[in-house]
Motif scaffolding. Structure first.
Motif, mmCIF file in Angstrom:
data_model
loop_
_atom_site.group_PDB
_atom_site.id
_atom_site.type_symbol
_atom_site.label_atom_id
_atom_site.label_comp_id
_atom_site.label_asym_id
_atom_site.label_seq_id
_atom_site.Cartn_x
_atom_site.Cartn_y
_atom_site.Cartn_z
ATOM 1 N N ALA A 2 0.829 -1.202 0.000
ATOM 2 C CA ALA A 2 0.000 0.000 0.000
ATOM 3 C C ALA A 2 0.864 1.253 0.000
ATOM 4 O O ALA A 2 0.555 2.230 -0.691
ATOM 5 C CB ALA A 2 -0.936 -0.004 1.197
ATOM 6 N N GLN A 3 1.952 1.233 0.757
ATOM 7 C CA GLN A 3 2.858 2.377 0.823
ATOM 8 C C GLN A 3 3.473 2.647 -0.556
ATOM 9 O O GLN A 3 3.563 3.797 -0.977
ATOM 10 C CB GLN A 3 3.955 2.124 1.860
ATOM 11 N N TYR A 9 1.089 8.040 -6.328
ATOM 12 C CA TYR A 9 -0.019 8.988 -6.455
ATOM 13 C C TYR A 9 0.091 10.183 -5.519
ATOM 14 O O TYR A 9 -0.676 11.139 -5.631
ATOM 15 C CB TYR A 9 -1.352 8.279 -6.175
ATOM 16 N N GLU A 10 1.020 10.157 -4.609
ATOM 17 C CA GLU A 10 1.115 11.194 -3.584
ATOM 18 C C GLU A 10 1.174 12.599 -4.177
ATOM 19 O O GLU A 10 0.438 13.504 -3.752
ATOM 20 C CB GLU A 10 2.328 10.948 -2.693
ATOM 21 N N GLY A 11 2.003 12.815 -5.169
ATOM 22 C CA GLY A 11 2.132 14.143 -5.775
ATOM 23 C C GLY A 11 0.837 14.617 -6.408
ATOM 24 O O GLY A 11 0.442 15.777 -6.259
ATOM 25 N N ILE A 12 0.171 13.722 -7.113
ATOM 26 C CA ILE A 12 -1.091 14.071 -7.768
ATOM 27 C C ILE A 12 -2.144 14.437 -6.726
ATOM 28 O O ILE A 12 -2.852 15.434 -6.868
ATOM 29 C CB ILE A 12 -1.579 12.899 -8.649
ATOM 30 N N VAL A 13 -2.243 13.650 -5.677
ATOM 31 C CA VAL A 13 -3.229 13.910 -4.628
ATOM 32 C C VAL A 13 -2.929 15.232 -3.935
ATOM 33 O O VAL A 13 -3.828 16.063 -3.733
ATOM 34 C CB VAL A 13 -3.273 12.745 -3.608
#
Length: 87
Positions: A2-3, A9-13
């Motif tokens: 999961a990490q 996707y972290e940057g997009i979110v």
């Protein structure tokens, strides 16, 4: 696992979150949610008559659906009926 998925996707979110601005549209700020109210019928009424008598904000078909009856059903006095108001 999961990490690792999050890292892709972290940057997009975070960019999406940063794009939100304060709401300033007066109509949107004044919007109220629909509410369900329960009323007890004092006489036999059809769904259409209920829609005329009470301040409902949905169609006759929707009113029939939330009350689990046919749109042309006649409901007996004393029955509790859901009406949708507000919005």
């Amino acid at each position: 696992a999961a990490q690792e998925s999050w890292e892709g996707y972290e940057g997009i979110v975070l960019d999406s979150i940063a794009s939100f601005r304060p709401l300033t549209d007066a109509r949107a700020l004044a919007a109220q949610p629909d509410r369900v109210e329960i009323v007890r019928l004092t006489e036999n009424l059809t769904i259409a008559e209920i829609a005329q008598r009470y301040p409902v904000t949905v169609s006759i078909q929707t009113l029939a659906l939330v009350n689990n009856v046919a749109p042309d059903a006649r409901l007996e006095a004393g029955r509790q009926v859901k009406i949708i108001v507000g919005g």
